[in-house]
Design a protein around this motif. Structure first.
Motif, mmCIF file in Angstrom:
data_model
loop_
_atom_site.group_PDB
_atom_site.id
_atom_site.type_symbol
_atom_site.label_atom_id
_atom_site.label_comp_id
_atom_site.label_asym_id
_atom_site.label_seq_id
_atom_site.Cartn_x
_atom_site.Cartn_y
_atom_site.Cartn_z
ATOM 1 N N SER A 196 -22.966 -71.080 4.743
ATOM 2 C CA SER A 196 -22.015 -71.865 4.064
ATOM 3 C C SER A 196 -21.015 -72.620 4.759
ATOM 4 N N LEU A 197 -20.599 -72.149 5.949
ATOM 5 C CA LEU A 197 -19.452 -72.836 6.674
ATOM 6 C C LEU A 197 -18.350 -72.837 5.868
ATOM 7 N N THR A 198 -17.815 -71.627 5.288
ATOM 8 C CA THR A 198 -16.860 -71.570 4.319
ATOM 9 C C THR A 198 -15.632 -70.816 4.689
ATOM 10 N N ALA A 199 -14.434 -70.911 4.238
ATOM 11 C CA ALA A 199 -13.510 -69.993 4.418
ATOM 12 C C ALA A 199 -12.486 -70.032 2.834
ATOM 13 N N LEU A 200 -11.730 -69.121 2.915
ATOM 14 C CA LEU A 200 -10.811 -68.798 1.654
ATOM 15 C C LEU A 200 -9.425 -69.332 2.417
ATOM 16 N N ALA A 201 -8.536 -70.165 1.501
ATOM 17 C CA ALA A 201 -7.480 -70.584 2.116
ATOM 18 C C ALA A 201 -6.201 -70.368 1.122
ATOM 19 N N GLU A 202 -5.124 -69.881 1.533
ATOM 20 C CA GLU A 202 -3.925 -69.749 0.634
ATOM 21 C C GLU A 202 -2.990 -70.873 1.124
ATOM 22 N N HIS A 203 -2.546 -71.786 0.153
ATOM 23 C CA HIS A 203 -1.488 -72.707 0.502
ATOM 24 C C HIS A 203 -0.192 -72.103 0.439
ATOM 25 N N ALA A 204 0.998 -72.990 0.892
ATOM 26 C CA ALA A 204 2.422 -72.424 1.019
ATOM 27 C C ALA A 204 2.696 -71.862 -0.345
ATOM 28 N N ASP A 205 2.278 -72.558 -1.651
ATOM 29 C CA ASP A 205 2.825 -71.926 -2.889
ATOM 30 C C ASP A 205 1.785 -70.815 -3.264
ATOM 31 N N GLY A 206 1.073 -70.372 -2.724
ATOM 32 C CA GLY A 206 0.251 -69.293 -3.238
ATOM 33 C C GLY A 206 -1.089 -69.857 -3.933
ATOM 34 N N THR A 207 -1.233 -71.151 -3.998
ATOM 35 C CA THR A 207 -2.717 -71.666 -4.490
ATOM 36 C C THR A 207 -3.728 -71.148 -3.491
ATOM 37 N N LEU A 208 -4.809 -70.731 -4.329
ATOM 38 C CA LEU A 208 -6.079 -70.374 -3.271
ATOM 39 C C LEU A 208 -7.178 -71.519 -3.504
ATOM 40 N N GLU A 209 -7.950 -71.697 -2.367
ATOM 41 C CA GLU A 209 -9.060 -72.774 -2.595
ATOM 42 C C GLU A 209 -10.446 -72.296 -1.395
ATOM 43 N N ILE A 210 -11.342 -72.546 -1.806
ATOM 44 C CA ILE A 210 -12.555 -72.215 -0.944
ATOM 45 C C ILE A 210 -12.725 -73.748 -0.292
ATOM 46 N N ILE A 211 -12.500 -73.556 1.237
ATOM 47 C CA ILE A 211 -12.786 -74.688 1.910
ATOM 48 C C ILE A 211 -14.137 -74.790 2.476
ATOM 49 N N ASP A 212 -14.654 -75.880 2.170
ATOM 50 C CA ASP A 212 -16.166 -76.365 2.881
ATOM 51 C C ASP A 212 -16.177 -77.100 3.954
ATOM 52 N N TRP A 213 -16.188 -76.439 5.335
ATOM 53 C CA TRP A 213 -15.821 -76.909 6.292
ATOM 54 C C TRP A 213 -16.975 -77.910 6.792
ATOM 55 N N ALA A 214 -18.115 -77.942 6.269
ATOM 56 C CA ALA A 214 -19.173 -78.995 6.522
ATOM 57 C C ALA A 214 -18.702 -80.373 6.056
ATOM 58 N N GLN A 215 -17.721 -80.387 5.213
ATOM 59 C CA GLN A 215 -17.226 -81.547 4.647
ATOM 60 C C GLN A 215 -16.045 -82.043 5.599
ATOM 61 N N HIS A 216 -15.870 -81.325 6.440
ATOM 62 C CA HIS A 216 -14.468 -81.930 7.424
ATOM 63 C C HIS A 216 -15.100 -82.097 8.734
ATOM 64 N N MET A 217 -16.319 -81.885 8.966
ATOM 65 C CA MET A 217 -16.719 -82.213 10.267
ATOM 66 C C MET A 217 -17.611 -83.582 10.207
ATOM 67 N N PRO A 218 -17.555 -84.327 11.220
ATOM 68 C CA PRO A 218 -18.373 -85.597 11.540
ATOM 69 C C PRO A 218 -19.600 -85.257 11.271
ATOM 70 N N VAL A 219 -20.277 -86.185 10.710
ATOM 71 C CA VAL A 219 -21.910 -85.990 10.549
ATOM 72 C C VAL A 219 -22.426 -85.976 11.735
ATOM 73 N N GLY A 220 -23.680 -84.930 11.701
ATOM 74 C CA GLY A 220 -24.300 -84.938 13.122
ATOM 75 C C GLY A 220 -23.796 -83.664 13.909
ATOM 76 N N THR A 221 -22.810 -83.179 13.703
ATOM 77 C CA THR A 221 -22.139 -82.088 14.434
ATOM 78 C C THR A 221 -22.268 -80.574 13.680
ATOM 79 N N GLN A 222 -22.804 -80.726 12.562
ATOM 80 C CA GLN A 222 -23.025 -79.400 11.802
ATOM 81 C C GLN A 222 -24.127 -78.488 12.316
ATOM 82 N N ALA A 223 -25.070 -78.965 12.843
ATOM 83 C CA ALA A 223 -26.201 -78.289 12.918
ATOM 84 C C ALA A 223 -26.159 -77.564 14.492
#
Length: 289
Positions: free
Chosen positions: A253-280
């Motif tokens: 999945s290449l995912t993490a769970l994150a809590e923001h400063a206000d307590g809001t939670l979200e799932i981070i899909d890190w593949a969306q943050h990486m340059p194309v061609g560097t994930q594999a």
């Protein structure tokens, strides 16, 4: 080689490496969070997406980092020693975060169950605990656990879990070759095993049963939510008034769970943050001695 030896050898091999050079943070700004959760890295296996994981650790900052089990894969290391330099680099990066002030808490899972004999110890600034209660910035209490204790296969038929682990590793091998080809074609990372699991009704039912069992236990413990790993399925949803969160994994999945400063939670899909061609991850890597 016993799994305890695998854990100590992995830590020793990392400790004798020269310190990791300071990051050059000029390329991309780091994303900052109050808390991050990652699990199921499976260091010590070819399936670990170490390059993506290093990118994540480099470009995120947090006050507290939870390592929610299956960080080092003792099952695979027992069968075959595999410890490339990139896996050393991941451990070095985690140790460096601890040195620089991030609180790092390691909650062992079934693949690194050998670490449970070191509960309430500290390794290089990383605390080892069986479970944890985390209070978010908005006052919610989250129970942190790997989740293998709610897996009937692990608890009642461990031999079947070993067989499944071998088949899963084969699927991941196909996945690595497929994504190496996709990277050469300029296509983003795609998980074959995740796709197959989503198509099998029994797997979908297993995930649902697991999630419900974990949420029920969180309620029994007086928590408003639970964060776990184990099943390699990132998810965040309400189950009968309990917030169920699974941070996913770093082999599919290449995912993490994150809590923001206000307590809001979200799932981070890190593949969306990486340059194309560097994930594999390449199909073969040089293994550190």
């Amino acid at each position: 080689m016993q799994r305890d030896d695998a854990f100590l050898r992995a830590w020793r091999d990392t400790a004798i490496q020269p310190p990791e050079p300071e990051d050059d943070d000029s390329a991309r700004p780091a994303l900052r969070y109050r808390t991050l959760w990652i699990s199921d890295l499976h260091l010590g296996t070819p399936g670990c997406q170490a390059r993506a994981l290093l990118d994540f650790l480099k470009y995120t900052e947090c006050e507290t980092l939870f390592l929610v089990g299956d960080i080092i894969d003792g099952w695979q290391l027992k069968r075959h020693w595999y410890w490339p330099q990139a896996h050393n680099d991941v451990i070095q990066k985690l140790l460096r975060k601890a040195r620089k002030g991030t609180r790092v808490i390691f909650i062992p899972g079934n693949h690194d169950e050998f670490a449970r004999k070191y509960l309430n110890h500290n390794f290089g600034g990383i605390d080892v605990a069986d479970e944890w209660i985390h209070e978010t910035a908005d006052g919610r209490k989250l129970w942190i656990i790997h989740g293998d204790l709610f897996d009937g296969v692990i608890q009642c038929a461990k031999w079947l879990a070993y067989v499944g682990d071998s088949l899963y590793e084969f699927t991941l091998k196909l996945n690595r070759h497929l994504n190496s080809l996709r990277a050469r074609m300029g296509l983003p990372y795609w998980s074959l095993s995740k796709y197959l699991k989503g198509k099998v009704k029994r797997a979908v039912s297993y995930v649902g049963d697991f999630e419900n069992a974990v949420a029920r236990e969180a309620r029994n413990r007086g928590a408003q939510g639970v964060v776990c790993g184990h099943i390699h399925h990132a998810e965040m949803r309400d189950i009968d008034g309990i917030l169920y969160c699974n941070d996913g994994d770093w082999v599919e999945s290449l995912t993490a769970l994150a809590e923001h400063a206000d307590g809001t939670l979200e799932i981070i899909d890190w593949a969306q943050h990486m340059p194309v061609g560097t994930q594999a991850v390449p199909a073969r890597e040089t293994v550190a001695a």
